[in-house]
Design an enzyme around this catalytic site. Structure first.
Site, PDB file in Angstrom:
ATOM      1  N   GLY A 250       0.822  -1.211   0.000  1.00  0.00           N
ATOM      2  CA  GLY A 250       0.000   0.000   0.000  1.00  0.00           C
ATOM      3  C   GLY A 250       0.847   1.247   0.000  1.00  0.00           C
ATOM      4  N   ASN A 251       0.231   2.370   0.278  1.00  0.00           N
ATOM      5  CA  ASN A 251       0.961   3.631   0.329  1.00  0.00           C
ATOM      6  C   ASN A 251       0.334   4.550   1.366  1.00  0.00           C
ATOM      7  OD1 ASN A 251      -1.109   5.420  -1.059  1.00  0.00           O
ATOM      8  ND2 ASN A 251      -0.821   3.806  -2.593  1.00  0.00           N
ATOM      9  N   ARG A 252       0.915   5.713   1.559  1.00  0.00           N
ATOM     10  CA  ARG A 252       0.529   6.577   2.677  1.00  0.00           C
ATOM     11  C   ARG A 252      -0.626   7.526   2.363  1.00  0.00           C
ATOM     12  NH1 ARG A 252       5.569   9.647   4.582  1.00  0.00           N
ATOM     13  NH2 ARG A 252       4.062  10.504   6.057  1.00  0.00           N
ATOM     14  N   SER A 253      -1.230   7.414   1.199  1.00  0.00           N
ATOM     15  CA  SER A 253      -2.306   8.352   0.862  1.00  0.00           C
ATOM     16  C   SER A 253      -3.469   8.258   1.848  1.00  0.00           C
ATOM     17  CB  SER A 253      -2.821   8.049  -0.553  1.00  0.00           C
ATOM     18  OG  SER A 253      -3.960   8.830  -0.819  1.00  0.00           O
TER      19      SER A 253
ATOM     20  N   ALA B 129      -3.884   7.403  -5.331  1.00  0.00           N
ATOM     21  CA  ALA B 129      -2.503   6.928  -5.335  1.00  0.00           C
ATOM     22  C   ALA B 129      -2.549   5.448  -5.714  1.00  0.00           C
ATOM     23  CB  ALA B 129      -1.875   7.117  -3.962  1.00  0.00           C
TER      24      ALA B 129
END
Ligand code: CTP
Ligand code: CA
Length: 236
Positions: A33-36, A106
């Protein structure tokens, strides 16, 4: 550009916004995943609805508190997705009926080639370095641009950490050209910058590489400045 958020200048427009971060499963309990947080995309959707547009918001993983600000909004239809594949499908289904598309999501660039049906265990793998085979996810924005309908405006987002001596604007210009978008909203991110926060700074670049606006403020103020730029772009 005009003052932010003037009246109902988007009345009659059908707007499609994506937000949040996709998650690509590794096994039943893990993902890439990512930090969005989805905050900026939600602000873009709320601003459009308040200015009179009919909005569809396709939300990948978004902070629940942020998403709560959308519920009960009569002019925003919400659809939730998880993976890049699901996001792609949702965007393609709705793209043809949209006058403006804003890809603020994102999207994971890679997904695990294989998704394990059981939780991967250390016991089975032993100690030391492990590797995970990854496949590139579809470039949703590029496909939307390739299928762009007449009169449709397509806006991309880019979160960048300037590198190799290149400025944020240089990177943004290259990306705007590469993606073929009408507008690209670029913001600088870092370990302690650009995520989870109420404030944002965006540089809005058009397809020719011209900087239309350089705006900082709350994510809502920045969203209104983006809509101002979209209105100007559509009128010329
Ligand atoms: N995007 C997309 N599909 C992908 C990756 C990105 O639609 N698989 C969209 C994003 O929603 C965003 C824009 O493309 O609007 C730019 O994303 P970005 O990650 O900056 O671009 P990439 O082409 O993935 O380049 P980079 O190598 O810098 O990640
Ligand atoms: Ca990317």
């Amino acid at each position: 550009l005009s003052a932010a958020g003037a009246g109902r200048d988007l009345a009659g427009l059908r707007v499609l916004v994506s937000t949040g971060g996709t998650r690509e499963p590794i096994d039943p309990v893990r993902f890439l995943g990512n930090r969005s947080s989805g905050r900026q995309g939600v602000a873009v959707a709320l601003a459009a609805a308040q200015r009179g547009a009919a909005v569809t918001l396709v939300a990948a993983h978004t902070d629940e508190g942020v998403l709560a600000t959308v519920s009960g909004q009569r002019h925003i239809a919400l659809e939730r997705v998880s993976t890049a594949r699901e996001l792609e499908e949702a965007m393609h289904t709705r793209a043809a009926l949209s006058d403006v598309i804003v890809m603020a999501a994102a999207v994971a660039d890679y997904r695990p080639v294989e998704v394990s049906s059981h939780k991967l265990s250390k016991e089975a793998a032993g100690d030391g370095v492990r590797s995970l085979d990854l496949a590139v996810t579809p470039d949703i924005l590029r496909a939307l641009v390739a299928d762009r309908a007449n009169g449709q405006t397509i806006v991309g987002f880019a979160a960048e950490t300037p590198q190799n001596g290149e400025t944020l604007v240089d990177r943004g210009r290259r990306k705007a050209a590469r993606k073929g978008v009408d507008l690209l909203a670029v913001n600088e991110v870092g370990w302690s910058q650009g995520f989870e926060s109420e404030a944002n700074a965006l540089t809005i670049i058009d397809r020719a590489g011209a900087v239309l606006n350089d705006v900082s403020g709350t994510k809502r103020q920045v969203a209104d400045a983006l809509w101002d730029a979209i209105v100007v772009t559509r009128s010329r």
